[in-house]
Design a protein around this motif. Structure first.
Motif, PDB file in Angstrom:
ATOM      1  N   THR A  52       0.817  -1.204   0.000  1.00  0.00           N
ATOM      2  CA  THR A  52       0.000   0.000   0.000  1.00  0.00           C
ATOM      3  C   THR A  52       0.851   1.255   0.000  1.00  0.00           C
ATOM      4  O   THR A  52       0.548   2.227  -0.685  1.00  0.00           O
ATOM      5  CB  THR A  52      -0.941   0.006   1.226  1.00  0.00           C
ATOM      6  N   ILE A  53       1.939   1.269   0.790  1.00  0.00           N
ATOM      7  CA  ILE A  53       2.780   2.465   0.853  1.00  0.00           C
ATOM      8  C   ILE A  53       3.498   2.691  -0.468  1.00  0.00           C
ATOM      9  O   ILE A  53       3.468   3.801  -1.020  1.00  0.00           O
ATOM     10  CB  ILE A  53       3.809   2.332   2.000  1.00  0.00           C
ATOM     11  N   ILE A  54       4.182   1.666  -0.977  1.00  0.00           N
ATOM     12  CA  ILE A  54       4.930   1.835  -2.230  1.00  0.00           C
ATOM     13  C   ILE A  54       3.929   1.817  -3.373  1.00  0.00           C
ATOM     14  O   ILE A  54       3.492   0.755  -3.819  1.00  0.00           O
ATOM     15  CB  ILE A  54       5.988   0.732  -2.418  1.00  0.00           C
ATOM     16  N   GLY A  55       3.550   2.987  -3.797  1.00  0.00           N
ATOM     17  CA  GLY A  55       2.597   3.114  -4.893  1.00  0.00           C
ATOM     18  C   GLY A  55       3.091   4.151  -5.867  1.00  0.00           C
ATOM     19  O   GLY A  55       4.150   4.012  -6.462  1.00  0.00           O
ATOM     20  N   SER A  56       2.355   5.227  -5.974  1.00  0.00           N
ATOM     21  CA  SER A  56       2.752   6.296  -6.890  1.00  0.00           C
ATOM     22  C   SER A  56       3.677   7.308  -6.236  1.00  0.00           C
ATOM     23  O   SER A  56       4.376   8.052  -6.913  1.00  0.00           O
ATOM     24  CB  SER A  56       1.494   7.010  -7.400  1.00  0.00           C
ATOM     25  N   GLY A  57       3.693   7.356  -4.886  1.00  0.00           N
ATOM     26  CA  GLY A  57       4.394   8.417  -4.180  1.00  0.00           C
ATOM     27  C   GLY A  57       5.866   8.525  -4.501  1.00  0.00           C
ATOM     28  O   GLY A  57       6.376   9.621  -4.755  1.00  0.00           O
ATOM     29  N   ILE A  58       6.590   7.415  -4.496  1.00  0.00           N
ATOM     30  CA  ILE A  58       8.027   7.458  -4.726  1.00  0.00           C
ATOM     31  C   ILE A  58       8.359   7.869  -6.154  1.00  0.00           C
ATOM     32  O   ILE A  58       9.484   8.273  -6.454  1.00  0.00           O
ATOM     33  CB  ILE A  58       8.671   6.086  -4.391  1.00  0.00           C
ATOM     34  N   PHE A  59       7.391   7.786  -7.050  1.00  0.00           N
ATOM     35  CA  PHE A  59       7.609   8.188  -8.441  1.00  0.00           C
ATOM     36  C   PHE A  59       7.076   9.592  -8.722  1.00  0.00           C
ATOM     37  O   PHE A  59       7.303  10.139  -9.795  1.00  0.00           O
ATOM     38  CB  PHE A  59       6.940   7.181  -9.380  1.00  0.00           C
ATOM     39  N   VAL A  60       6.358  10.189  -7.739  1.00  0.00           N
ATOM     40  CA  VAL A  60       5.771  11.521  -7.920  1.00  0.00           C
ATOM     41  C   VAL A  60       6.410  12.553  -6.993  1.00  0.00           C
ATOM     42  O   VAL A  60       6.677  13.683  -7.390  1.00  0.00           O
ATOM     43  CB  VAL A  60       4.237  11.480  -7.674  1.00  0.00           C
ATOM     44  N   SER A  61       6.686  12.158  -5.745  1.00  0.00           N
ATOM     45  CA  SER A  61       7.100  13.105  -4.713  1.00  0.00           C
ATOM     46  C   SER A  61       8.557  13.560  -4.749  1.00  0.00           C
ATOM     47  O   SER A  61       8.855  14.609  -4.174  1.00  0.00           O
ATOM     48  CB  SER A  61       6.808  12.510  -3.330  1.00  0.00           C
ATOM     49  N   PRO A  62       9.536  12.822  -5.318  1.00  0.00           N
ATOM     50  CA  PRO A  62      10.936  13.268  -5.233  1.00  0.00           C
ATOM     51  C   PRO A  62      11.165  14.694  -5.705  1.00  0.00           C
ATOM     52  O   PRO A  62      11.960  15.423  -5.087  1.00  0.00           O
ATOM     53  CB  PRO A  62      11.671  12.256  -6.134  1.00  0.00           C
ATOM     54  N   LYS A  63      10.483  15.132  -6.751  1.00  0.00           N
ATOM     55  CA  LYS A  63      10.665  16.500  -7.230  1.00  0.00           C
ATOM     56  C   LYS A  63      10.230  17.519  -6.186  1.00  0.00           C
ATOM     57  O   LYS A  63      10.926  18.502  -5.931  1.00  0.00           O
ATOM     58  CB  LYS A  63       9.877  16.712  -8.530  1.00  0.00           C
ATOM     59  N   SER A  64       9.079  17.296  -5.582  1.00  0.00           N
ATOM     60  CA  SER A  64       8.550  18.251  -4.609  1.00  0.00           C
ATOM     61  C   SER A  64       9.400  18.297  -3.345  1.00  0.00           C
ATOM     62  O   SER A  64       9.625  19.374  -2.789  1.00  0.00           O
ATOM     63  CB  SER A  64       7.104  17.885  -4.255  1.00  0.00           C
TER      64      SER A  64
END
Length: 497
Positions: A52-64
């Motif tokens: 559940t945790i490893i989803g889209s976040g690690i591919f979306v959030s690094p820039k922010s």
């Protein structure tokens, strides 16, 4: 309300007095959980957290995170600190989950600590804002990565992305409505698939580091931004990638031996995710400078293009697996929140019914999927993340504060897990910071609207829960009857043994 009557009947049958403790020597088991307990083992608990945790976040959030941190060093530090905070928050929830062994996540804890009004406001906000918007965000991310290979050199049309996201929601909703076993097996399969892309990125980064690709880590704290608002916003985006650390608390009743397996899954699952996230970000910086990462449209895809070409198509494929697995885990747990709220009389009664044949809370899951589809129509990912993060950390902080309160007001409750009081105090203070940070740094009316929406739940509570006007019941009764026949669902206590 429904659960109270069930508890009374059970008390009468067993010769027990009404109003007994909410806790017994063993966790509660209802008909909903009988089939689920066959599948929700410790291994599944770890897969649920990681998946559940490893989803889209690690591919979306690094820039922010990098944009707010300002440099590589603070960026990596914040990713690690977010993992520590998620672990501490999950341990607070582990104490709550083993002290109050009810599904529904924050809902039963707020109910026991503060009464029905805060619990209703949580269910009101979660069912209509945070949970469906999270589901929508993840499915939109899945749709973007899944459609990207078919539109090389340009962005996929929005109508394609939204239709694909809606289709993903429908499929996941059907799977979770049909079978707990099928949903859990799908979760295990997709977790294994997403770990493949995680391992590919991490191993590639380690090989590059061994080859001497370390120039982007020199003077790694140069040009860093050190301020409360910037650090707060960086945590905001990093913690979005960690969101899901509390998912097992939504299915406490369905987890085998939660007194042991709930904390065990947390202690293994979240540190594992933290290590993966830090190593993935290190891998990104082996092939991209800070400027290049900030300019990348999709960080993982850029990484794949530079390292895996001509097999770079692997990245969007496995990222799609990763996001759909996260969406499946989110749907599985959030459907239980709707079920518990309906069981307490805080939502339509039919939402607390379960399937006679399949022992799943099908009406609750279908309702959740329908609301998520509504969010897809006008929403975009960035806007949904902002609304989600602001609202969700209000209730995370309030729930952890409930743990502090019950240390003094509910001393009689057994606590198989008892964490040091400094941990919930720290998590509560950080939650306050995370709620105030975006308001201080970039005040917007959207945050005021979000607070007003939460408070509007008070009107709904007074009219439909407290006073219980008759006319809504007259309208809902025939609807409930027809839905029962259509979905073949009944109250949990009426399911045959």
């Amino acid at each position: 309300m429904g659960e109270e009557s069930l508890r009374k009947r059970k008390g009468e049958d067993n010769g027990q007095e009404d109003g007994q403790s909410i806790q017994s020597d063993e966790p509660q088991t209802t008909n909903l959980q009988k089939q689920a307990k066959l599948f929700l083992s410790p291994r599944y608990g770890i897969c649920m957290i990681v998946g559940t945790i490893i989803g889209s976040g690690i591919f979306v959030s690094p820039k922010s995170v990098l944009a707010n941190a300002g440099a590589v060093g603070p960026c990596l530090t914040i990713w690690a600190a977010c993992g520590v905070l998620a672990t501490l928050g999950a341990l607070c929830f582990a104490e709550l989950g083993t002290m109050i062994t009810k599904s529904g996540g924050e809902y039963p804890y707020l109910m026991e600590a503060f009464g029905p009004i805060p619990a209703f406001l949580f269910s009101w906000t979660s069912l209509l804002v945070t949970k469906p918007s999270s589901f929508a965000i993840i499915c939109l991310s899945f749709a973007e990565y899944a459609s990207a290979p078919f539109y090389p050199g340009c962005d996929p049309p929005q109508v394609v992305i939204k239709c694909l996201a809606a289709a993903a929601i429908v499929i996941i909703t059907i799977v979770n409505s049909l079978s707990v076993k099928l949903a859990s097996y799908l979760q295990n399969l997709l977790t294994a698939a997403k770990m493949i892309i995680v391992i590919i990125i991490i191993v590639s980064g380690i090989v590059l580091l061994a080859q001497g690709k370390t120039e982007n880590f020199e003077d790694s704290f140069k040009d860093s931004k050190i301020s409360i608002s910037s650090i707060g916003l960086a945590f905001y985006n990093g913690l979005w990638a960690y969101d899901g650390w509390n998912q097992l608390n939504y299915i406490t009743e369905e987890l085998k031996n939660p007194y042991r397996n709930l904390p065990l899954s947390i202690i293994i699952g979240i540190p594992l995710v933290t290590i993966c996230y830090v190593l993935i970000n290190i891998s990104y910086f082996t092939v991209m400078t800070s400027t290049e990462l900030l300019q990348s449209q999709a960080v993982a895809v850029t990484f794949g293009d530079r390292i895996l070409y001509p097999a770079s198509w692997i990245v969007p494929l496995f990222v799609a697996f990763s996001t759909i697995g996260s969406a499946n885990g989110t749907c599985f747990t959030a459907g239980r929140l709707v079920y518990v709220a309906g069981r307490e009389g805080h939502m339509l009664k039919v939402l607390s019914y379960i399937s006679v044949k399949r022992l799943t809370p099908a009406p609750a899951i279908i309702f959740y999927g329908a609301v998520a589809i509504i969010y897809i129509i006008p929403g975009d990912i960035d806007t949904l993340i902002n609304y989600f993060s602001f609202a969700v950390w209000i209730f995370y902080g309030l729930t952890v504060f409930a743990l502090i309160v019950m240390r003094f007001t509910r001393k009689e409750l057994k606590r198989p897990i008892r964490i040091p009081i400094v941990v919930p105090v720290l998590v509560t203070l950080v939650s306050i910071l995370l709620v105030l940070a975006p308001i201080i740094s970039a005040p917007e009316l959207a945050y005021l609207y979000c607070v007003l929406f939460i408070l509007s739940g008070l009107i709904v509570y007074v009219l439909f829960v407290h006073f219980k006007f008759n006319w809504p019941q007259k309208i809902s009764k025939p609807i409930t009857m027809h839905l029962q026949m259509l979905l073949e669902v009944v109250p949990a206590e009426d399911v045959p043994e």
